[in-house]
Design an enzyme around this catalytic site. Structure first.
Site, PDB file in Angstrom:
ATOM      1  N   GLY A  57      12.480  31.894 124.281  1.00 19.54           N
ATOM      2  CA  GLY A  57      12.139  30.681 123.542  1.00 19.54           C
ATOM      3  C   GLY A  57      10.738  30.645 122.989  1.00 19.54           C
TER       4      GLY A  57
ATOM      5  N   THR B  16       9.650  31.519 119.917  1.00 18.85           N
ATOM      6  CA  THR B  16       9.662  30.928 118.577  1.00 18.85           C
ATOM      7  C   THR B  16       9.960  29.437 118.634  1.00 18.85           C
ATOM      8  OG1 THR B  16      10.430  33.041 117.680  1.00 18.85           O
ATOM      9  CG2 THR B  16      10.694  31.104 116.283  1.00 18.85           C
TER      10      THR B  16
ATOM     11  N   GLU C  26      36.099  47.783 145.217  1.00 19.47           N
ATOM     12  CA  GLU C  26      35.406  46.494 145.131  1.00 19.47           C
ATOM     13  C   GLU C  26      35.294  45.824 146.491  1.00 19.47           C
ATOM     14  OE1 GLU C  26      33.798  45.719 142.573  1.00 19.47           O
ATOM     15  OE2 GLU C  26      34.646  47.289 141.315  1.00 19.47           O
TER      16      GLU C  26
END
Length: 608
Positions: free
Chosen positions: A208, A210, A427
Protein backbone atom coordinates in the site's frame (compact mmCIF):
# COMPACT_ATOMS: atom_id res chain seq x y z
CA UNK A 1 -8.38 11.23 -6.42
CA UNK A 2 -9.47 12.86 -9.66
CA UNK A 3 -6.98 13.14 -12.48
CA UNK A 4 -6.64 16.54 -14.11
CA UNK A 5 -6.65 16.06 -17.86
CA UNK A 6 -4.89 18.32 -20.34
CA UNK A 7 -7.15 21.22 -21.45
CA UNK A 8 -9.24 20.48 -24.51
CA UNK A 9 -8.83 22.46 -27.73
CA UNK A 10 -11.23 25.43 -28.05
CA UNK A 11 -14.35 25.15 -30.21
CA UNK A 12 -12.92 27.58 -32.76
CA UNK A 13 -10.36 24.90 -33.60
CA UNK A 14 -13.11 22.47 -34.65
CA UNK A 15 -15.10 25.22 -36.38
CA UNK A 16 -12.04 26.01 -38.50
CA UNK A 17 -11.75 22.38 -39.59
CA UNK A 18 -15.45 22.27 -40.55
CA UNK A 19 -15.18 25.50 -42.56
CA UNK A 20 -12.12 24.22 -44.39
CA UNK A 21 -13.96 21.03 -45.34
CA UNK A 22 -16.99 23.03 -46.57
CA UNK A 23 -14.72 25.33 -48.58
CA UNK A 24 -13.01 22.42 -50.30
CA UNK A 25 -16.40 20.80 -50.91
CA UNK A 26 -17.78 23.91 -52.65
CA UNK A 27 -14.56 24.44 -54.55
CA UNK A 28 -14.15 20.94 -55.93
CA UNK A 29 -17.18 18.73 -55.40
CA UNK A 30 -20.06 21.10 -56.15
CA UNK A 31 -18.87 22.03 -59.68
CA UNK A 32 -18.37 18.36 -60.46
CA UNK A 33 -21.88 17.51 -59.33
CA UNK A 34 -23.35 20.39 -61.28
CA UNK A 35 -21.40 19.49 -64.40
CA UNK A 36 -22.94 16.04 -64.43
CA UNK A 37 -26.47 17.55 -64.81
CA UNK A 38 -25.74 19.85 -67.84
CA UNK A 39 -26.52 18.69 -71.42
CA UNK A 40 -24.06 19.99 -74.01
CA UNK A 41 -25.56 20.92 -77.43
CA UNK A 42 -24.39 22.78 -80.53
CA UNK A 43 -25.24 26.41 -81.30
CA UNK A 44 -27.70 25.44 -84.05
CA UNK A 45 -29.86 23.55 -81.53
CA UNK A 46 -29.83 26.66 -79.33
CA UNK A 47 -31.01 28.82 -82.32
CA UNK A 48 -33.74 26.31 -83.22
CA UNK A 49 -35.09 26.31 -79.68
CA UNK A 50 -35.26 30.12 -79.82
CA UNK A 51 -37.20 29.93 -83.13
CA UNK A 52 -39.58 27.37 -81.58
CA UNK A 53 -39.92 29.59 -78.49
CA UNK A 54 -38.94 26.55 -76.40
CA UNK A 55 -36.59 28.57 -74.26
CA UNK A 56 -36.81 29.51 -70.60
CA UNK A 57 -33.81 31.10 -68.89
CA UNK A 58 -30.56 32.10 -70.59
CA UNK A 59 -27.22 33.03 -69.03
CA UNK A 60 -24.72 34.43 -71.51
CA UNK A 61 -21.06 34.26 -70.48
CA UNK A 62 -17.88 35.12 -72.35
CA UNK A 63 -17.04 31.56 -73.31
CA UNK A 64 -20.34 29.69 -73.00
CA UNK A 65 -24.11 30.02 -72.85
CA UNK A 66 -26.24 28.18 -70.30
CA UNK A 67 -29.96 27.90 -70.99
CA UNK A 68 -33.03 25.85 -70.15
CA UNK A 69 -36.10 24.72 -71.99
CA UNK A 70 -39.46 26.41 -71.51
CA UNK A 71 -40.35 24.17 -68.56
CA UNK A 72 -36.92 24.71 -66.93
CA UNK A 73 -36.56 20.91 -66.77
CA UNK A 74 -33.15 20.55 -68.42
CA UNK A 75 -30.01 22.72 -68.36
CA UNK A 76 -28.19 23.04 -71.68
CA UNK A 77 -24.76 24.34 -72.53
CA UNK A 78 -23.34 25.61 -75.81
CA UNK A 79 -20.39 27.66 -76.93
CA UNK A 80 -20.60 31.45 -77.29
CA UNK A 81 -20.75 32.89 -80.88
CA UNK A 82 -20.52 36.39 -82.34
CA UNK A 83 -24.27 36.93 -82.77
CA UNK A 84 -25.32 40.65 -82.65
CA UNK A 85 -29.06 39.82 -83.04
CA UNK A 86 -29.15 37.30 -80.20
CA UNK A 87 -30.54 39.72 -77.66
CA UNK A 88 -33.52 40.71 -79.90
CA UNK A 89 -34.35 37.14 -80.78
CA UNK A 90 -34.31 36.12 -77.11
CA UNK A 91 -36.62 38.98 -76.30
CA UNK A 92 -39.00 38.00 -79.11
CA UNK A 93 -39.01 34.39 -77.88
CA UNK A 94 -40.06 35.51 -74.37
CA UNK A 95 -36.94 34.20 -72.65
CA UNK A 96 -35.49 35.51 -69.41
CA UNK A 97 -31.88 36.29 -70.13
CA UNK A 98 -28.87 37.86 -68.50
CA UNK A 99 -25.21 38.37 -69.24
CA UNK A 100 -22.41 37.45 -66.82
CA UNK A 101 -19.02 39.05 -67.22
CA UNK A 102 -16.30 36.79 -65.79
CA UNK A 103 -13.85 38.67 -63.64
CA UNK A 104 -10.30 37.39 -63.44
CA UNK A 105 -9.45 35.50 -60.21
CA UNK A 106 -7.87 37.61 -57.50
CA UNK A 107 -4.08 37.12 -57.38
CA UNK A 108 -4.28 36.64 -53.62
CA UNK A 109 -6.96 33.94 -53.93
CA UNK A 110 -5.04 32.30 -56.74
CA UNK A 111 -1.91 32.28 -54.55
CA UNK A 112 -3.78 30.77 -51.60
CA UNK A 113 -5.38 28.03 -53.69
CA UNK A 114 -2.37 27.10 -55.80
CA UNK A 115 0.45 27.47 -53.27
CA UNK A 116 -0.59 27.94 -49.64
CA UNK A 117 -3.33 25.30 -49.49
CA UNK A 118 -1.20 22.46 -50.95
CA UNK A 119 1.66 23.49 -48.62
CA UNK A 120 -0.60 23.36 -45.55
CA UNK A 121 -1.92 19.95 -46.56
CA UNK A 122 1.62 18.67 -47.12
CA UNK A 123 2.84 19.95 -43.71
CA UNK A 124 -0.20 18.46 -41.95
CA UNK A 125 0.43 15.02 -43.47
CA UNK A 126 4.09 15.29 -42.48
CA UNK A 127 3.25 16.19 -38.87
CA UNK A 128 0.78 13.29 -38.62
CA UNK A 129 3.32 10.81 -39.95
CA UNK A 130 6.00 12.19 -37.59
CA UNK A 131 3.70 11.81 -34.61
CA UNK A 132 2.90 8.19 -35.47
CA UNK A 133 6.58 7.43 -36.01
CA UNK A 134 7.58 8.87 -32.62
CA UNK A 135 4.81 6.92 -30.87
CA UNK A 136 6.14 3.70 -32.41
CA UNK A 137 9.65 4.30 -31.07
CA UNK A 138 8.34 4.94 -27.57
CA UNK A 139 8.07 8.71 -27.37
CA UNK A 140 5.52 11.37 -28.09
CA UNK A 141 5.76 13.91 -30.85
CA UNK A 142 8.85 16.03 -31.03
CA UNK A 143 7.17 19.00 -29.35
CA UNK A 144 6.53 16.86 -26.21
CA UNK A 145 10.18 15.99 -25.58
CA UNK A 146 11.33 17.12 -22.17
CA UNK A 147 7.80 17.24 -20.70
CA UNK A 148 7.36 15.23 -17.51
CA UNK A 149 3.98 13.70 -18.48
CA UNK A 150 3.16 13.54 -14.78
CA UNK A 151 -0.47 12.83 -13.90
CA UNK A 152 -1.95 15.63 -11.80
CA UNK A 153 -4.69 14.81 -9.31
CA UNK A 154 -6.80 17.09 -7.17
CA UNK A 155 -9.01 16.25 -4.23
CA UNK A 156 -12.50 14.98 -5.01
CA UNK A 157 -15.40 13.67 -2.99
CA UNK A 158 -14.19 10.12 -3.73
CA UNK A 159 -10.59 10.87 -2.72
CA UNK A 160 -8.57 8.31 -0.77
CA UNK A 161 -8.27 9.06 2.94
CA UNK A 162 -6.27 7.54 5.77
CA UNK A 163 -9.44 5.70 6.81
CA UNK A 164 -9.27 3.80 3.52
CA UNK A 165 -5.78 2.51 4.35
CA UNK A 166 -5.75 -0.09 7.13
CA UNK A 167 -3.03 -2.17 8.71
CA UNK A 168 -0.29 0.49 8.47
CA UNK A 169 -0.87 2.56 11.61
CA UNK A 170 2.82 3.42 12.15
CA UNK A 171 3.23 4.64 8.57
CA UNK A 172 0.03 6.70 8.76
CA UNK A 173 1.16 8.28 12.01
CA UNK A 174 4.44 9.32 10.43
CA UNK A 175 2.72 10.73 7.34
CA UNK A 176 0.03 12.52 9.36
CA UNK A 177 2.69 15.04 10.34
CA UNK A 178 3.18 15.88 6.66
CA UNK A 179 -0.55 16.48 6.29
CA UNK A 180 -0.61 18.71 9.34
CA UNK A 181 2.26 20.76 7.92
CA UNK A 182 0.49 21.29 4.60
CA UNK A 183 -2.62 22.41 6.49
CA UNK A 184 -0.87 24.78 8.88
CA UNK A 185 2.79 25.48 7.97
CA UNK A 186 2.91 28.55 10.23
CA UNK A 187 2.76 26.35 13.31
CA UNK A 188 6.09 24.86 12.29
CA UNK A 189 7.77 28.00 11.01
CA UNK A 190 7.02 29.79 14.29
CA UNK A 191 9.14 27.23 16.11
CA UNK A 192 11.80 27.26 13.41
CA UNK A 193 11.10 23.68 12.32
CA UNK A 194 10.97 22.61 8.71
CA UNK A 195 9.34 19.57 7.21
CA UNK A 196 11.40 16.87 5.51
CA UNK A 197 11.95 17.65 1.84
CA UNK A 198 11.43 14.02 0.92
CA UNK A 199 9.75 10.97 2.43
CA UNK A 200 10.81 7.52 1.20
CA UNK A 201 8.24 4.72 1.52
CA UNK A 202 9.92 1.31 1.56
CA UNK A 203 8.40 -2.13 1.83
CA UNK A 204 7.41 -5.30 -0.02
CA UNK A 205 5.17 -5.14 -3.12
CA UNK A 206 1.46 -4.84 -2.42
CA UNK A 207 1.67 -3.27 1.03
CA UNK A 208 0.00 0.00 0.00
CA UNK A 209 2.85 2.45 -0.56
CA UNK A 210 1.15 4.15 -3.50
CA UNK A 211 -2.19 4.22 -1.71
CA UNK A 212 -0.59 5.85 1.33
CA UNK A 213 0.87 8.57 -0.89
CA UNK A 214 -2.54 9.28 -2.41
CA UNK A 215 -4.09 9.27 1.07
CA UNK A 216 -1.66 11.99 2.14
CA UNK A 217 -2.77 14.13 -0.80
CA UNK A 218 -6.41 13.32 -0.08
CA UNK A 219 -6.12 14.35 3.57
CA UNK A 220 -4.14 17.50 2.77
CA UNK A 221 -6.46 18.49 -0.11
CA UNK A 222 -3.58 19.68 -2.28
CA UNK A 223 -2.53 18.92 -5.89
CA UNK A 224 -0.85 15.55 -6.28
CA UNK A 225 1.70 14.88 -9.04
CA UNK A 226 2.19 11.20 -9.76
CA UNK A 227 4.89 9.76 -12.03
CA UNK A 228 6.78 6.48 -12.26
CA UNK A 229 10.57 6.38 -12.17
CA UNK A 230 10.64 4.50 -15.47
CA UNK A 231 8.87 7.42 -17.21
CA UNK A 232 12.03 9.51 -16.84
CA UNK A 233 14.01 7.02 -18.92
CA UNK A 234 14.22 8.15 -22.55
CA UNK A 235 15.94 6.90 -25.70
CA UNK A 236 17.49 10.35 -26.30
CA UNK A 237 20.25 11.59 -24.02
CA UNK A 238 19.21 14.50 -21.80
CA UNK A 239 15.47 13.98 -22.08
CA UNK A 240 15.20 12.37 -18.62
CA UNK A 241 16.89 15.34 -16.96
CA UNK A 242 14.61 17.69 -18.90
CA UNK A 243 11.57 15.82 -17.62
CA UNK A 244 12.81 16.19 -14.04
CA UNK A 245 13.19 19.96 -14.54
CA UNK A 246 9.71 20.22 -16.02
CA UNK A 247 8.14 18.19 -13.18
CA UNK A 248 9.67 20.36 -10.49
CA UNK A 249 8.77 23.54 -12.40
CA UNK A 250 5.11 22.48 -12.41
CA UNK A 251 5.30 21.56 -8.72
CA UNK A 252 6.64 24.99 -7.75
CA UNK A 253 3.83 26.67 -9.66
CA UNK A 254 1.17 24.66 -7.81
CA UNK A 255 2.68 24.71 -4.31
CA UNK A 256 1.64 23.61 -1.77
CA UNK A 257 1.53 20.21 -3.42
CA UNK A 258 2.86 16.67 -3.28
CA UNK A 259 5.13 15.04 -5.85
CA UNK A 260 5.01 11.24 -5.81
CA UNK A 261 7.66 9.23 -7.69
CA UNK A 262 6.78 5.55 -7.77
CA UNK A 263 9.52 2.92 -8.21
CA UNK A 264 12.22 5.55 -7.76
CA UNK A 265 14.92 2.85 -7.95
CA UNK A 266 14.50 2.98 -11.76
CA UNK A 267 16.46 6.26 -11.79
CA UNK A 268 17.92 6.39 -8.28
CA UNK A 269 20.29 3.40 -8.38
CA UNK A 270 23.82 3.80 -7.10
CA UNK A 271 26.15 5.44 -9.59
CA UNK A 272 29.09 3.38 -10.79
CA UNK A 273 32.62 4.63 -10.28
CA UNK A 274 33.81 3.55 -13.72
CA UNK A 275 31.78 6.00 -15.78
CA UNK A 276 29.03 4.29 -17.74
CA UNK A 277 28.12 4.61 -21.39
CA UNK A 278 24.90 4.89 -23.36
CA UNK A 279 21.74 4.32 -21.31
CA UNK A 280 23.70 4.28 -18.05
CA UNK A 281 24.94 7.81 -18.76
CA UNK A 282 21.38 8.94 -19.39
CA UNK A 283 20.17 7.41 -16.11
CA UNK A 284 22.95 9.09 -14.15
CA UNK A 285 22.21 12.47 -15.76
CA UNK A 286 18.59 12.06 -14.73
CA UNK A 287 19.63 11.19 -11.17
CA UNK A 288 22.02 14.15 -11.00
CA UNK A 289 19.23 16.48 -12.11
CA UNK A 290 16.90 15.03 -9.47
CA UNK A 291 19.55 15.57 -6.79
CA UNK A 292 20.04 19.16 -7.94
CA UNK A 293 16.31 19.93 -7.98
CA UNK A 294 15.80 18.51 -4.48
CA UNK A 295 18.69 20.58 -3.14
CA UNK A 296 17.32 23.63 -4.94
CA UNK A 297 14.11 23.64 -2.92
CA UNK A 298 14.03 26.33 -0.31
CA UNK A 299 12.78 25.38 3.12
CA UNK A 300 9.05 25.53 3.84
CA UNK A 301 7.96 26.20 0.27
CA UNK A 302 5.07 23.75 0.51
CA UNK A 303 6.34 21.08 -1.88
CA UNK A 304 6.68 17.61 -0.37
CA UNK A 305 8.31 14.78 -2.32
CA UNK A 306 7.12 11.23 -1.67
CA UNK A 307 8.83 8.25 -3.28
CA UNK A 308 8.23 4.52 -3.09
CA UNK A 309 10.55 1.57 -3.64
CA UNK A 310 10.95 -2.05 -2.68
CA UNK A 311 14.71 -1.93 -3.32
CA UNK A 312 16.01 0.66 -0.84
CA UNK A 313 19.47 -0.91 -0.68
CA UNK A 314 20.03 -0.11 -4.38
CA UNK A 315 19.46 3.66 -4.02
CA UNK A 316 22.32 6.11 -4.32
CA UNK A 317 23.53 7.40 -0.91
CA UNK A 318 23.35 10.98 -2.19
CA UNK A 319 19.61 10.50 -2.71
CA UNK A 320 18.84 9.07 0.73
CA UNK A 321 20.97 11.48 2.79
CA UNK A 322 19.36 14.06 5.11
CA UNK A 323 18.39 17.13 3.13
CA UNK A 324 16.90 15.13 0.31
CA UNK A 325 14.93 12.11 1.52
CA UNK A 326 15.06 12.99 5.21
CA UNK A 327 12.52 10.48 6.42
CA UNK A 328 12.27 6.78 5.67
CA UNK A 329 8.87 5.22 6.40
CA UNK A 330 8.74 1.40 6.38
CA UNK A 331 5.50 -0.05 5.01
CA UNK A 332 5.79 -3.66 6.10
CA UNK A 333 3.50 -6.66 5.77
CA UNK A 334 0.53 -6.24 8.15
CA UNK A 335 0.34 -8.13 11.43
CA UNK A 336 -2.70 -10.11 12.59
CA UNK A 337 -4.65 -7.04 13.72
CA UNK A 338 -3.65 -5.22 10.55
CA UNK A 339 -4.79 -8.08 8.31
CA UNK A 340 -8.14 -8.17 10.09
CA UNK A 341 -8.58 -4.41 9.63
CA UNK A 342 -7.65 -4.61 5.93
CA UNK A 343 -10.10 -7.44 5.35
CA UNK A 344 -12.88 -5.42 6.98
CA UNK A 345 -12.08 -2.35 4.84
CA UNK A 346 -12.29 -4.32 1.59
CA UNK A 347 -15.30 -6.31 2.82
CA UNK A 348 -17.32 -3.07 2.94
CA UNK A 349 -17.49 -3.20 -0.85
CA UNK A 350 -19.22 -6.59 -0.93
CA UNK A 351 -22.17 -8.22 0.80
CA UNK A 352 -21.02 -10.61 3.52
CA UNK A 353 -22.86 -12.88 5.93
CA UNK A 354 -23.28 -11.60 9.49
CA UNK A 355 -21.43 -14.57 11.01
CA UNK A 356 -18.15 -14.10 9.07
CA UNK A 357 -15.21 -14.21 11.52
CA UNK A 358 -12.56 -11.97 9.99
CA UNK A 359 -10.18 -12.78 12.85
CA UNK A 360 -10.05 -16.42 11.74
CA UNK A 361 -9.61 -15.43 8.11
CA UNK A 362 -6.78 -13.07 9.10
CA UNK A 363 -5.05 -15.90 10.99
CA UNK A 364 -5.29 -18.16 7.95
CA UNK A 365 -3.85 -15.42 5.68
CA UNK A 366 -0.60 -15.10 7.62
CA UNK A 367 2.09 -13.28 5.64
CA UNK A 368 -0.36 -11.83 3.09
CA UNK A 369 0.08 -8.26 1.86
CA UNK A 370 -2.71 -5.72 1.56
CA UNK A 371 -3.03 -6.38 -2.18
CA UNK A 372 -3.29 -10.12 -1.58
CA UNK A 373 -5.95 -9.60 1.09
CA UNK A 374 -7.95 -7.45 -1.34
CA UNK A 375 -7.60 -10.25 -3.90
CA UNK A 376 -8.83 -12.77 -1.33
CA UNK A 377 -11.99 -10.72 -0.74
CA UNK A 378 -12.59 -10.40 -4.48
CA UNK A 379 -12.04 -14.12 -5.10
CA UNK A 380 -14.58 -14.90 -2.38
CA UNK A 381 -17.14 -12.62 -4.03
CA UNK A 382 -16.51 -14.26 -7.42
CA UNK A 383 -16.98 -17.70 -5.86
CA UNK A 384 -20.33 -16.63 -4.39
CA UNK A 385 -21.48 -15.42 -7.82
CA UNK A 386 -20.38 -18.71 -9.44
CA UNK A 387 -22.50 -20.58 -6.92
CA UNK A 388 -25.51 -18.37 -7.62
CA UNK A 389 -25.48 -16.60 -4.25
CA UNK A 390 -25.66 -12.90 -3.37
CA UNK A 391 -23.97 -13.21 0.04
CA UNK A 392 -20.31 -14.05 0.69
CA UNK A 393 -19.86 -16.61 3.46
CA UNK A 394 -16.87 -17.54 5.60
CA UNK A 395 -16.46 -20.71 3.54
CA UNK A 396 -16.01 -18.53 0.44
CA UNK A 397 -13.25 -16.58 2.17
CA UNK A 398 -11.49 -19.75 3.34
CA UNK A 399 -11.61 -21.22 -0.15
CA UNK A 400 -10.31 -17.97 -1.65
CA UNK A 401 -7.28 -18.17 0.68
CA UNK A 402 -6.59 -21.66 -0.65
CA UNK A 403 -6.92 -20.33 -4.21
CA UNK A 404 -4.30 -17.66 -3.51
CA UNK A 405 -1.99 -20.15 -1.75
CA UNK A 406 -2.34 -23.25 -3.90
CA UNK A 407 -4.48 -22.33 -6.91
CA UNK A 408 -7.88 -23.54 -8.05
CA UNK A 409 -9.06 -27.09 -7.70
CA UNK A 410 -8.28 -29.18 -10.79
CA UNK A 411 -11.62 -30.60 -11.83
CA UNK A 412 -10.18 -32.84 -14.53
CA UNK A 413 -7.29 -34.27 -12.48
CA UNK A 414 -8.19 -37.85 -11.57
CA UNK A 415 -5.70 -39.68 -9.37
CA UNK A 416 -5.54 -43.45 -9.36
CA UNK A 417 -6.48 -45.20 -6.12
CA UNK A 418 -2.83 -45.97 -5.42
CA UNK A 419 -1.74 -42.34 -5.96
CA UNK A 420 -4.64 -41.04 -3.93
CA UNK A 421 -3.66 -43.32 -1.04
CA UNK A 422 -0.02 -42.23 -1.22
CA UNK A 423 -1.05 -38.53 -1.15
CA UNK A 424 -3.37 -39.21 1.82
CA UNK A 425 -0.55 -40.79 3.83
CA UNK A 426 1.83 -38.03 2.77
CA UNK A 427 -0.43 -35.23 4.03
CA UNK A 428 -1.37 -37.05 7.23
CA UNK A 429 2.35 -37.55 7.81
CA UNK A 430 2.83 -33.77 7.78
CA UNK A 431 -0.16 -33.16 10.06
CA UNK A 432 0.65 -35.95 12.51
CA UNK A 433 4.27 -34.91 12.98
CA UNK A 434 3.15 -31.30 13.50
CA UNK A 435 0.47 -32.24 16.03
CA UNK A 436 2.69 -34.60 18.07
CA UNK A 437 5.43 -32.00 18.48
CA UNK A 438 5.36 -29.11 20.87
CA UNK A 439 5.86 -25.57 19.49
CA UNK A 440 4.06 -26.45 16.23
CA UNK A 441 1.19 -24.48 14.68
CA UNK A 442 -2.21 -26.19 14.95
CA UNK A 443 -3.52 -28.00 11.88
CA UNK A 444 -6.37 -26.09 10.24
CA UNK A 445 -7.21 -28.19 7.19
CA UNK A 446 -5.97 -31.18 5.20
CA UNK A 447 -6.93 -31.93 1.60
CA UNK A 448 -5.87 -34.34 -1.14
CA UNK A 449 -7.69 -32.54 -3.98
CA UNK A 450 -5.14 -31.54 -6.68
CA UNK A 451 -4.61 -27.84 -7.31
CA UNK A 452 -3.61 -25.85 -10.37
CA UNK A 453 -0.29 -24.94 -8.72
CA UNK A 454 0.77 -28.57 -9.14
CA UNK A 455 0.16 -29.60 -5.52
CA UNK A 456 -1.64 -32.94 -5.20
CA UNK A 457 -2.67 -32.01 -1.66
CA UNK A 458 -1.59 -29.83 1.22
CA UNK A 459 -1.80 -29.39 4.97
CA UNK A 460 -2.66 -25.94 6.31
CA UNK A 461 -1.26 -24.93 9.68
CA UNK A 462 -2.41 -21.69 11.32
CA UNK A 463 -0.71 -20.00 14.26
CA UNK A 464 -2.91 -18.55 16.97
CA UNK A 465 -1.09 -15.21 16.67
CA UNK A 466 1.86 -13.47 15.06
CA UNK A 467 5.35 -14.63 15.98
CA UNK A 468 8.33 -12.33 15.64
CA UNK A 469 10.95 -14.64 17.19
CA UNK A 470 11.48 -18.34 16.53
CA UNK A 471 13.58 -20.56 18.74
CA UNK A 472 15.99 -23.17 17.48
CA UNK A 473 13.60 -25.90 18.64
CA UNK A 474 10.68 -24.34 16.72
CA UNK A 475 12.73 -24.21 13.52
CA UNK A 476 13.79 -27.83 13.97
CA UNK A 477 10.15 -28.81 14.47
CA UNK A 478 9.26 -27.00 11.23
CA UNK A 479 11.89 -29.00 9.38
CA UNK A 480 10.61 -32.23 10.95
CA UNK A 481 7.06 -31.35 9.85
CA UNK A 482 8.28 -30.71 6.30
CA UNK A 483 9.94 -34.13 6.20
CA UNK A 484 6.86 -35.84 7.68
CA UNK A 485 5.28 -36.49 4.28
CA UNK A 486 8.31 -38.32 2.88
CA UNK A 487 8.73 -40.18 6.21
CA UNK A 488 5.12 -41.44 6.00
CA UNK A 489 5.74 -42.83 2.51
CA UNK A 490 8.84 -44.67 3.79
CA UNK A 491 7.08 -46.09 6.87
CA UNK A 492 3.96 -47.30 5.05
CA UNK A 493 5.06 -48.16 1.51
CA UNK A 494 8.80 -48.70 1.90
CA UNK A 495 9.42 -46.47 -1.15
CA UNK A 496 9.47 -42.80 -1.94
CA UNK A 497 7.86 -40.56 -4.61
CA UNK A 498 8.44 -37.16 -6.19
CA UNK A 499 5.67 -35.58 -4.10
CA UNK A 500 8.10 -34.16 -1.52
CA UNK A 501 10.02 -31.86 -3.88
CA UNK A 502 8.65 -28.62 -2.43
CA UNK A 503 9.06 -29.94 1.14
CA UNK A 504 12.73 -30.73 0.42
CA UNK A 505 13.33 -27.24 -0.94
CA UNK A 506 11.77 -25.50 2.07
CA UNK A 507 13.50 -27.76 4.61
CA UNK A 508 16.89 -27.19 2.99
CA UNK A 509 16.43 -23.43 2.87
CA UNK A 510 15.38 -23.34 6.54
CA UNK A 511 18.30 -25.51 7.69
CA UNK A 512 20.78 -23.40 5.73
CA UNK A 513 19.41 -20.20 7.26
CA UNK A 514 19.83 -21.68 10.76
CA UNK A 515 23.52 -22.24 10.06
CA UNK A 516 24.54 -19.28 7.90
CA UNK A 517 22.32 -16.45 9.21
CA UNK A 518 20.88 -17.32 12.61
CA UNK A 519 24.06 -18.75 14.22
CA UNK A 520 22.27 -21.83 15.59
CA UNK A 521 25.18 -24.27 15.43
CA UNK A 522 28.10 -24.80 17.79
CA UNK A 523 30.49 -25.27 14.89
CA UNK A 524 30.10 -21.77 13.38
CA UNK A 525 28.61 -20.00 16.40
CA UNK A 526 27.57 -16.36 15.76
CA UNK A 527 29.37 -15.88 12.45
CA UNK A 528 27.40 -14.66 9.43
CA UNK A 529 28.13 -16.84 6.43
CA UNK A 530 25.33 -15.45 4.27
CA UNK A 531 23.82 -12.02 3.62
CA UNK A 532 20.37 -11.09 2.37
CA UNK A 533 20.60 -8.99 -0.81
CA UNK A 534 16.98 -7.84 -0.98
CA UNK A 535 14.67 -8.39 1.95
CA UNK A 536 11.58 -7.16 0.07
CA UNK A 537 11.93 -9.00 -3.25
CA UNK A 538 12.35 -12.70 -2.55
CA UNK A 539 15.15 -12.36 -0.02
CA UNK A 540 17.94 -13.53 -2.33
CA UNK A 541 21.10 -14.36 -0.42
CA UNK A 542 24.80 -14.59 -1.19
CA UNK A 543 27.48 -16.57 0.66
CA UNK A 544 30.41 -14.68 2.14
CA UNK A 545 32.86 -17.42 2.99
CA UNK A 546 35.59 -19.59 1.48
CA UNK A 547 34.99 -22.69 -0.62
CA UNK A 548 36.15 -24.94 2.23
CA UNK A 549 33.66 -23.30 4.61
CA UNK A 550 30.89 -23.73 2.04
CA UNK A 551 31.59 -27.47 1.95
CA UNK A 552 31.36 -27.61 5.73
CA UNK A 553 28.08 -25.65 5.62
CA UNK A 554 26.64 -28.08 3.08
CA UNK A 555 27.61 -31.02 5.29
CA UNK A 556 25.99 -29.36 8.30
CA UNK A 557 22.78 -28.67 6.36
CA UNK A 558 22.56 -32.36 5.44
CA UNK A 559 23.15 -33.29 9.06
CA UNK A 560 20.37 -31.01 10.37
CA UNK A 561 17.78 -32.14 7.82
CA UNK A 562 18.70 -35.79 8.24
CA UNK A 563 18.31 -35.59 12.03
CA UNK A 564 14.83 -34.09 11.73
CA UNK A 565 13.88 -36.62 9.05
CA UNK A 566 14.81 -39.44 11.43
CA UNK A 567 12.79 -37.75 14.16
CA UNK A 568 9.70 -37.54 11.92
CA UNK A 569 10.07 -41.19 10.89
CA UNK A 570 10.34 -42.24 14.55
CA UNK A 571 7.18 -40.32 15.52
CA UNK A 572 5.18 -41.95 12.71
CA UNK A 573 6.44 -45.44 13.49
CA UNK A 574 5.43 -45.00 17.12
CA UNK A 575 1.95 -43.81 16.07
CA UNK A 576 1.38 -46.13 13.11
CA UNK A 577 -2.19 -46.97 14.13
CA UNK A 578 -3.22 -43.31 14.16
CA UNK A 579 -1.41 -42.75 10.88
CA UNK A 580 -3.43 -45.53 9.21
CA UNK A 581 -6.73 -44.42 10.76
CA UNK A 582 -6.34 -40.79 9.78
CA UNK A 583 -5.06 -41.61 6.28
CA UNK A 584 -8.05 -43.89 5.65
CA UNK A 585 -10.44 -41.16 6.85
CA UNK A 586 -8.80 -38.56 4.61
CA UNK A 587 -8.76 -40.99 1.66
CA UNK A 588 -12.53 -41.38 1.93
CA UNK A 589 -13.48 -37.73 2.60
CA UNK A 590 -10.70 -36.00 0.60
CA UNK A 591 -11.00 -32.91 2.84
CA UNK A 592 -10.94 -32.88 6.66
CA UNK A 593 -10.84 -29.98 9.07
CA UNK A 594 -8.44 -29.45 11.94
CA UNK A 595 -11.22 -30.25 14.42
CA UNK A 596 -11.95 -33.60 12.78
CA UNK A 597 -8.25 -34.40 12.71
CA UNK A 598 -7.78 -33.65 16.43
CA UNK A 599 -10.91 -35.61 17.42
CA UNK A 600 -9.58 -38.79 15.80
CA UNK A 601 -6.08 -38.16 17.15
CA UNK A 602 -7.32 -37.71 20.73
CA UNK A 603 -9.73 -40.64 20.55
CA UNK A 604 -6.93 -43.00 21.70
CA UNK A 605 -3.50 -42.75 23.22
CA UNK A 606 -0.64 -41.30 21.22
CA UNK A 607 3.10 -41.50 21.61
CA UNK A 608 5.92 -39.12 20.88
Amino acid sequence: MKEVKSPKKPLIYYYGIVLLILFLFNLIVTPLLAQGQVVEVDYGTFMQMIEDKDIGMVQVEDSQILFTDKDNAVIYETGAMDDPTLTQRLFDAGAQFTRVVEEPMSPILSFLLTFVLPLVIFIGIGQYMNKKLMEQVGGKNSMAFGKSNAKVYVQSSQGIRFSDVAGEDEAKESLAEIVDYLHDPKKYTDVGASMPKGVLLVGPPGTGKTMLAKAVAGEANVPFFSISGSEFVEMFVGMGASKVRDLFKQAKEKAPCIVFIDEIDAIGQKRSSGGGMGGNDEREQTLNQLLTEMDGFEGNNGVIILAATNRPESLDPALTRPGRFDRRVPVELPDLAGREAILKVHAKKIRTADDVDFHTIARMASGASGAELANIINEAALRAVRDGRTIVTEADLEESIEVVIAGYQKKNAVLSDKEKLVVAYHEIGHALVAALQSHSAPVQKITIIPRTSGALGYTMQVDTGDKYLLTKEELENKIATLTGGRAAEEVVFGSITTGASNDIEQATKLARAMITRYGMTDEFDMVAMETVNNQYLGGDTSLACSADTQNRIDAKVVEVVKAQHEKARRILEQNRAKLDELAKFLYEKEIITGEEFMQILKAGGDKQ
